[in-house]
Design an enzyme around this catalytic site. Structure first.
Site, PDB file in Angstrom:
ATOM      1  N   GLY A  69       0.813  -1.207   0.000  1.00  0.00           N
ATOM      2  CA  GLY A  69       0.000   0.000   0.000  1.00  0.00           C
ATOM      3  C   GLY A  69       0.848   1.259   0.000  1.00  0.00           C
ATOM      4  O   GLY A  69       2.091   1.206   0.143  1.00  0.00           O
ATOM      5  N   ASP A  70       0.195   2.412  -0.231  1.00  0.00           N
ATOM      6  CA  ASP A  70       0.858   3.719  -0.221  1.00  0.00           C
ATOM      7  C   ASP A  70       1.974   3.850  -1.255  1.00  0.00           C
ATOM      8  O   ASP A  70       2.964   4.550  -1.041  1.00  0.00           O
ATOM      9  CB  ASP A  70       1.418   4.040   1.184  1.00  0.00           C
ATOM     10  CG  ASP A  70       0.332   3.950   2.245  1.00  0.00           C
ATOM     11  OD1 ASP A  70      -0.822   4.297   1.927  1.00  0.00           O
ATOM     12  OD2 ASP A  70       0.642   3.537   3.376  1.00  0.00           O
ATOM     13  N   GLU A  71       1.804   3.194  -2.372  1.00  0.00           N
ATOM     14  CA  GLU A  71       2.842   3.226  -3.423  1.00  0.00           C
ATOM     15  C   GLU A  71       2.754   4.481  -4.278  1.00  0.00           C
ATOM     16  O   GLU A  71       3.656   4.759  -5.080  1.00  0.00           O
ATOM     17  CB  GLU A  71       2.703   1.995  -4.335  1.00  0.00           C
ATOM     18  CG  GLU A  71       2.873   0.633  -3.649  1.00  0.00           C
ATOM     19  CD  GLU A  71       1.548   0.085  -3.138  1.00  0.00           C
ATOM     20  OE1 GLU A  71       0.552   0.835  -3.098  1.00  0.00           O
ATOM     21  OE2 GLU A  71       1.517  -1.106  -2.781  1.00  0.00           O
ATOM     22  N   LYS A 131      -0.687   5.257  -5.599  1.00  0.00           N
ATOM     23  CA  LYS A 131      -1.819   4.926  -6.494  1.00  0.00           C
ATOM     24  C   LYS A 131      -2.666   6.160  -6.788  1.00  0.00           C
ATOM     25  O   LYS A 131      -3.156   6.343  -7.895  1.00  0.00           O
ATOM     26  CB  LYS A 131      -2.707   3.829  -5.859  1.00  0.00           C
ATOM     27  CG  LYS A 131      -1.976   2.513  -5.658  1.00  0.00           C
ATOM     28  CD  LYS A 131      -2.848   1.518  -4.926  1.00  0.00           C
ATOM     29  CE  LYS A 131      -3.155   1.912  -3.508  1.00  0.00           C
ATOM     30  NZ  LYS A 131      -2.000   1.917  -2.595  1.00  0.00           N
ATOM     31  N   LYS A 139      -1.712   9.345  -6.863  1.00  0.00           N
ATOM     32  CA  LYS A 139      -1.017  10.190  -7.832  1.00  0.00           C
ATOM     33  C   LYS A 139      -1.087   9.586  -9.236  1.00  0.00           C
ATOM     34  O   LYS A 139      -1.364  10.281 -10.206  1.00  0.00           O
ATOM     35  CB  LYS A 139       0.451  10.374  -7.432  1.00  0.00           C
ATOM     36  CG  LYS A 139       1.165  10.955  -8.615  1.00  0.00           C
ATOM     37  CD  LYS A 139       2.580  11.241  -8.618  1.00  0.00           C
ATOM     38  CE  LYS A 139       2.945  11.518 -10.085  1.00  0.00           C
ATOM     39  NZ  LYS A 139       4.188  12.209 -10.256  1.00  0.00           N
ATOM     40  N   GLY A 186      -5.910   5.710   1.793  1.00  0.00           N
ATOM     41  CA  GLY A 186      -5.597   7.134   1.871  1.00  0.00           C
ATOM     42  C   GLY A 186      -4.781   7.469   0.637  1.00  0.00           C
ATOM     43  O   GLY A 186      -3.617   7.095   0.548  1.00  0.00           O
ATOM     44  N   HIS A 187      -5.403   8.078  -0.352  1.00  0.00           N
ATOM     45  CA  HIS A 187      -4.749   8.356  -1.626  1.00  0.00           C
ATOM     46  C   HIS A 187      -4.504   9.858  -1.777  1.00  0.00           C
ATOM     47  O   HIS A 187      -5.436  10.648  -1.739  1.00  0.00           O
ATOM     48  CB  HIS A 187      -5.611   7.839  -2.793  1.00  0.00           C
ATOM     49  CG  HIS A 187      -5.749   6.343  -2.802  1.00  0.00           C
ATOM     50  ND1 HIS A 187      -6.459   5.649  -3.745  1.00  0.00           N
ATOM     51  CD2 HIS A 187      -5.242   5.401  -1.962  1.00  0.00           C
ATOM     52  CE1 HIS A 187      -6.384   4.351  -3.483  1.00  0.00           C
ATOM     53  NE2 HIS A 187      -5.658   4.178  -2.402  1.00  0.00           N
ATOM     54  N   GLN A 205      -4.998  -0.319  -1.159  1.00  0.00           N
ATOM     55  CA  GLN A 205      -4.041  -1.184  -0.467  1.00  0.00           C
ATOM     56  C   GLN A 205      -3.029  -1.740  -1.478  1.00  0.00           C
ATOM     57  O   GLN A 205      -2.775  -1.071  -2.465  1.00  0.00           O
ATOM     58  CB  GLN A 205      -4.757  -2.317   0.293  1.00  0.00           C
ATOM     59  CG  GLN A 205      -5.551  -1.844   1.511  1.00  0.00           C
ATOM     60  CD  GLN A 205      -6.921  -1.262   1.172  1.00  0.00           C
ATOM     61  OE1 GLN A 205      -7.698  -1.900   0.497  1.00  0.00           O
ATOM     62  NE2 GLN A 205      -7.216  -0.076   1.660  1.00  0.00           N
ATOM     63  N   GLY A 227       8.261  12.819  -8.319  1.00  0.00           N
ATOM     64  CA  GLY A 227       7.754  13.797  -7.356  1.00  0.00           C
ATOM     65  C   GLY A 227       6.249  13.651  -7.249  1.00  0.00           C
ATOM     66  O   GLY A 227       5.629  12.953  -8.050  1.00  0.00           O
TER      67      GLY A 227
HETATM   68  P1  GDP Z   1      -1.460   5.663  -2.221  1.00  0.00           P
HETATM   69  O1  GDP Z   1      -2.181   5.202  -1.007  1.00  0.00           O
HETATM   70  O2  GDP Z   1      -0.877   4.532  -3.000  1.00  0.00           O
HETATM   71  O3  GDP Z   1      -2.280   6.578  -3.078  1.00  0.00           O
HETATM   72  O4  GDP Z   1      -0.212   6.521  -1.698  1.00  0.00           O
HETATM   73  P2  GDP Z   1      -0.232   7.615  -0.510  1.00  0.00           P
HETATM   74  O5  GDP Z   1      -0.899   8.828  -1.005  1.00  0.00           O
HETATM   75  O6  GDP Z   1      -0.715   7.005   0.742  1.00  0.00           O
HETATM   76  O7  GDP Z   1       1.314   7.846  -0.310  1.00  0.00           O
HETATM   77  C1  GDP Z   1       2.143   8.242  -1.370  1.00  0.00           C
HETATM   78  C2  GDP Z   1       2.799   9.583  -1.011  1.00  0.00           C
HETATM   79  O8  GDP Z   1       3.870   9.832  -1.891  1.00  0.00           O
HETATM   80  C3  GDP Z   1       1.876  10.774  -1.171  1.00  0.00           C
HETATM   81  O9  GDP Z   1       2.218  11.734  -0.218  1.00  0.00           O
HETATM   82  C4  GDP Z   1       2.175  11.266  -2.587  1.00  0.00           C
HETATM   83  O10 GDP Z   1       1.897  12.649  -2.754  1.00  0.00           O
HETATM   84  C5  GDP Z   1       3.640  11.001  -2.655  1.00  0.00           C
HETATM   85  N1  GDP Z   1       4.180  10.685  -3.987  1.00  0.00           N
HETATM   86  C6  GDP Z   1       3.622   9.987  -4.992  1.00  0.00           C
HETATM   87  N2  GDP Z   1       4.502   9.819  -6.002  1.00  0.00           N
HETATM   88  C7  GDP Z   1       5.646  10.428  -5.610  1.00  0.00           C
HETATM   89  C8  GDP Z   1       6.938  10.562  -6.195  1.00  0.00           C
HETATM   90  O11 GDP Z   1       7.237  10.076  -7.267  1.00  0.00           O
HETATM   91  N3  GDP Z   1       7.868  11.243  -5.445  1.00  0.00           N
HETATM   92  C9  GDP Z   1       7.610  11.781  -4.232  1.00  0.00           C
HETATM   93  N4  GDP Z   1       8.564  12.415  -3.600  1.00  0.00           N
HETATM   94  N5  GDP Z   1       6.398  11.649  -3.658  1.00  0.00           N
HETATM   95  C10 GDP Z   1       5.444  10.974  -4.330  1.00  0.00           C
HETATM   96  P1  IMO Z   2      -3.830   2.670   0.544  1.00  0.00           P
HETATM   97  O1  IMO Z   2      -4.953   2.444  -0.435  1.00  0.00           O
HETATM   98  C1  IMO Z   2      -1.304   0.941   3.619  1.00  0.00           C
HETATM   99  C2  IMO Z   2      -3.178  -1.907   6.354  1.00  0.00           C
HETATM  100  C3  IMO Z   2      -3.335  -1.529   7.810  1.00  0.00           C
HETATM  101  C4  IMO Z   2      -3.198  -2.888   8.454  1.00  0.00           C
HETATM  102  C5  IMO Z   2      -3.905  -3.805   7.479  1.00  0.00           C
HETATM  103  C6  IMO Z   2      -5.355  -4.105   7.841  1.00  0.00           C
HETATM  104  O2  IMO Z   2      -3.688   4.061   1.010  1.00  0.00           O
HETATM  105  O3  IMO Z   2      -2.560   2.081   0.020  1.00  0.00           O
HETATM  106  P2  IMO Z   2      -7.607  -2.721   7.665  1.00  0.00           P
HETATM  107  O4  IMO Z   2      -8.028  -1.446   8.311  1.00  0.00           O
HETATM  108  O5  IMO Z   2      -7.670  -2.709   6.182  1.00  0.00           O
HETATM  109  O6  IMO Z   2      -8.341  -3.917   8.234  1.00  0.00           O
HETATM  110  O7  IMO Z   2      -6.066  -2.904   8.095  1.00  0.00           O
HETATM  111  O8  IMO Z   2      -3.870  -3.144   6.226  1.00  0.00           O
HETATM  112  N1  IMO Z   2      -3.774  -0.971   5.387  1.00  0.00           N
HETATM  113  C7  IMO Z   2      -3.049  -0.164   4.596  1.00  0.00           C
HETATM  114  N2  IMO Z   2      -1.724   0.057   4.548  1.00  0.00           N
HETATM  115  N3  IMO Z   2      -2.122   1.562   2.761  1.00  0.00           N
HETATM  116  C8  IMO Z   2      -3.461   1.341   2.779  1.00  0.00           C
HETATM  117  O9  IMO Z   2      -4.286   1.845   1.858  1.00  0.00           O
HETATM  118  C9  IMO Z   2      -3.983   0.473   3.765  1.00  0.00           C
HETATM  119  N4  IMO Z   2      -5.232   0.058   4.079  1.00  0.00           N
HETATM  120  C10 IMO Z   2      -5.078  -0.844   5.061  1.00  0.00           C
HETATM  121  O10 IMO Z   2      -2.319  -0.643   8.225  1.00  0.00           O
HETATM  122  O11 IMO Z   2      -1.841  -3.266   8.480  1.00  0.00           O
HETATM  123 MG    MG Z   3      -2.223   5.495   1.057  1.00  0.00          MG
END
Ligand code: GDP
Ligand code: IMO
Ligand code: MG
Length: 428
Positions: free
Chosen positions: A12-14, A16, A18, A40-41, A225, A416
């Site tokens: 997760g948090d890769e 997605k 953006k 959380g995107h 995720q 970025g």
């Molecule tokens: P998601 O859950 O996969 O949508 O990712 P999150 O939003 O939780 O976390 C990704 C974070 O990295 C966010 O704060 C984005 O604004 C930031 N981000 C995305 N792509 C890049 C990148 O290429 N470089 C940097 N520095 N930040 C990025």
């Molecule tokens: P995005 O879409 C990162 C993790 C939680 C926990 C596990 C189970 O922003 O990438 P849950 O509340 O789903 O039952 O929690 O999954 N988790 C995430 N980790 N990014 C997320 O979403 C996540 N959504 C759930 O931290 O380890």
């Molecule tokens: Mg996220």
């Protein structure tokens, strides 16, 4: 290309949000197919930053249709809070740009309560969930006692189902866990209020998705995720409760596999994880801290510090396999600028053998020792790179390792958080 998936290749948090926002420029429809407001995107456009949890990231364009599919668990409270938040930021939401599946399961107040109770009961074996009621809601779906959006549209049906559920859940909450019961009347009243506000958005969304694909419109499926949080292929039980892999699109949006043309795995240039569970390449040292601070690795939904580690190609290979990825989009390569040497994991030593997949058993995974290859770092600030040629040589070598090991090309490189800090290097 008409229907493609954007999904997380790690924990997760890769990035997605953006990447969905970037690709949505050419899309007509953006669909969420699993998860809920545990996601959380983040999307940055110009000077504005948007944090989306439940509503697809295509909403920021105004003229795209966004769909919350049947596979999503929908918390109406979170939905209306997010609509309000977006309205304040100038984003208009109407049934012209947002539709909700009548088959989506509703997150109820008792799901949030039970999420917290169950986590506390697990003690030191807690999963570290987001506390949004995701697991308990999917449990009810599978147990066939869940309440769906279509039920909410029929007051009598909703009332009957709510009565049964509140009674059942209150028994568990009070008799097993000795905590406070929920009040039926206040839950009923709260949800009746949501029902009226939601009604105009609700429809059989799988028909809309099907017709859009048939009409050769571009449909983008936005995953939440990541692959290793998948209920089947993740590090069970330290996972979320839905299928985050590409197969989740079929069941979570009502689309046949033959209609999906491409699947893009979003891969962060290093690895992070929030919540508990195994993490073979985790760095519990100064380098890990350095990456966390430079990459601002703190959760969007819970604010928790994310655990950081080296890039694990075994994980990316697993993601490519289980989702049939056609390409990777690599994000945050800019964060790594400044390190002398980088390590990438190219296999696990497991009981004297080298393996290139993530084993099912956590006991086995705990025995896996990452095998690293070193790559020289780069000093140049690469956040201004706008084409592959602009990238430092060592960054290119790093990216090549991903393609070679996974057998999957890279289509996009992100340097970025902003829309323009993105370069296409191949077809999706
Ligand atoms: P998601 O859950 O996969 O949508 O990712 P999150 O939003 O939780 O976390 C990704 C974070 O990295 C966010 O704060 C984005 O604004 C930031 N981000 C995305 N792509 C890049 C990148 O290429 N470089 C940097 N520095 N930040 C990025
Ligand atoms: P995005 O879409 C990162 C993790 C939680 C926990 C596990 C189970 O922003 O990438 P849950 O509340 O789903 O039952 O929690 O999954 N988790 C995430 N980790 N990014 C997320 O979403 C996540 N959504 C759930 O931290 O380890
Ligand atoms: Mg996220």
């Amino acid at each position: 290309m008409s229907a493609y998936v954007v999904l997380g290749a790690q924990w997760g948090d890769e990035g997605k949000g953006k990447m969905t926002d970037y690709l949505a420029e050419n899309a007509d429809v953006v669909v969420r197919y699993q998860g809920g407001n545990n996601a959380g995107h983040t999307v940055e456009v110009g000077e504005k930053q948007y944090k989306l949890h439940l509503i697809p990231s295509g909403i920021l364009y105004g003229n795209k249709l966004n769909i919350i599919g049947n596979g999503v668990v929908l918390d109406p409270k979170a939905l209306f809070e997010e609509m309000e938040y977006l309205k304040e930021l100038g984003v208009e939401i109407t049934p012209k740009n947002l539709l909700i599946s009548d088959r989506a399961q509703l997150i109820m107040p008792y799901h949030r309560v039970l999420d917290g109770i169950k986590e506390r009961a697990r003690g030191s074996k807690d999963i570290g969930t987001t506390g949004k009621g995701i697991g308990p809601c999917y449990t009810d779906k599978m147990e066939r006692s869940g309440i769906r959006v279509c039920d909410l549209m029929h007051t009598e049906v909703f009332k009957e189902k709510l009565e049964e559920n509140v009674k059942d859940k209150n028994d568990i909450i009070t008799k097993i866990y000795r905590e406070e019961a929920l009040d039926f009347d206040s839950v009923f009243e709260e949800y009746m209020n949501y029902a009226e506000k939601m009604r105009e958005y609700v429809t059989e969304t799988s028909v809309v998705v099907y017709d859009s694909i048939k009409a050769k419109k571009e449909v983008l499926f936005e995953g939440a995720q990541g692959t290793l949080l998948d209920i089947d292929y993740g590090t069970y039980p330290y996972v979320t409760s839905s299928n985050t892999i590409a197969g989740g699109v079929c069941t979570g949006a009502g689309v046949g596999p033959t209609m999906i043309t491409n699947a893009v795995g979003i891969a962060k240039a290093y690895t992070t994880r929030v919540g508990k569970g195994p993490f073979p390449t985790e760095l519990s040292d100064k380098t890990g801290e350095w990456i966390r601070e430079k990459g601002h690795e703190y959760g969007v939904t819970t604010g928790r510090a994310r655990r950081c580690g080296w890039l694990d190609l075994v994980i990316l290979k697993t993601a490519a396999r289980v989702s049939g990825l056609t390409s990777f989009a690599v994000t945050k390569i800019d964060t790594l600028a400044g390190l002398d040497t980088l390590k990438v994991c190219i296999g696990y030593n497991f009981n004297g053998k080298v393996i290139d997949y993530v084993p099912a058993s956590l006991e086995d995974l705990a025995k896996c020792e990452p095998i690293y290859e070193e790559v020289k770092g780069w000093d140049e600030s690469i956040e201004n790179a706008r084409s592959y040629e602009d990238l430092p040589e060592n960054a290119k070598i790093y990216l090549k390792k991903i393609e070679e090991f996974t057998g999957t090309k890279i289509s996009i490189v992100s340097v970025g958080p902003k829309r323009d800090q993105t370069m296409n290097v191949n077809e999706l």
